[in-house]
Design an enzyme around this catalytic site. Sequence first.
Site: not given
Ligand code: IPM
Ligand code: MN
Length: 360
Positions: A197, A253
Amino acid sequence: MKALRIAVIGGDGIGPEVIEAAIPAIELAAKSEGATIAWERLPYGADHYLKTGETLPDAAFAHLKNAVDAIFLGAMGDPRVPGNEHARDILLGLRFRLDLYINFRPCTLLHPDLCPLKDQRENEGTGERGRQVDFVIFRENTEGLYLGRGSSKNVGTADEEQIAEEVNTAPKVERIIRAAFDWARANKRTRVTMADKSNAIPAHRLWQRLFGEVGAKYPDITRDHFYIDALAMQMVKSPEQFQVIVTNNLFGDIISDLGAQLVGGLGVAASANLHPGLAGLFEPVHGSAPPIAGKGIANPMAAVLTGALMLADLGFPKAAALLDGAVRAALREGQRTPDLGGSARTADVGRWIADYLRTA
Ligand code: IPM
Ligand code: MN
Ligand code: NAD
């Protein structure tokens, strides 16, 4: 026979259910390629934390770091721990402290009816049918906003201020970009896409510079770039265009759940946390799914496919391919849990996949 030692942290919610359903199939596949597995079940997760105050003790961390070939984890997250501090120590703690800088998340369509998108090419009259979604996300796994750096002021007042700092350092950005290109080359892919971004966040210009510099060393691979918002749109518009996507921790994520849904949802999305040469941490992309926990209806396919990533990383590619093939067969034969429109139960699907491997 090679003897593998794998630590199992079932964790919270559906975590233990999907992991236990997947283990027999993973064990059979490994055996067919000459490996036996000693599973070492560890109790860490919300229950253990609430009972003992312990998240991941130092001795357990040292053991996971030095004495196992891989870690197989279900999920972390429990409504009784609203601050999620056990997940921060266990899941993020393992990723950071083991320096597992590659979060490898494939999005491959394993059965045509799992893609929620309409069949564009059929509509265009090309005669070709079925979407072809098959890309991999390389998510940076050791810095970004996830380090939790920042500060807070006036907490609980009308002037509360929360500052979260996003850390982007050249060596860490460079190594994840390099990993994406190396994987592309080794797997005969011809295109790597980077998303940032940088039009709004000047820190992301570092990603632009390093993507150009690293990518220039791979003249056989085309580079392209999208801002993350446009990438999200393109992933829905025409996911076929993507082969390898590399991005930062938070964006990775978010797009891994979007990517998962393009190929059937979180019930079939696998991931591997890797540092080449070290033992990896393998977990489905999904979380603990509290609303369906304990009901026996969670889809164990993501855990089985995660087992395939684990065996491939441990040097057993045929075993990995067998697991992949068995999941495809289960999908074809309608062995599906409710998330995929079926009525099978977690244990049924796990058993069906293991039986398929026994007789295949
Ligand atoms: C993932 C999960 C984790 C992350 C969380 C539970 C901290 O969403 O493994 O994708 O954000 O990495
Ligand atoms: Mn995740
Ligand atoms: P989630 O992945 O647990 O669930 C999202 C949706 O997908 C829910 O509707 C759930 O029922 C469904 N789902 C997920 N996995 C499924 C499966 N195997 N079979 C069938 N349906 C499935 O995400 P969330 O609801 O945002 O988070 C719940 C908890 O899990 C939170 O505490 C969160 O922090 C945690 N979490 C942990 C991880 C991890 O450990 N790797 C990943 C994501 C979320």
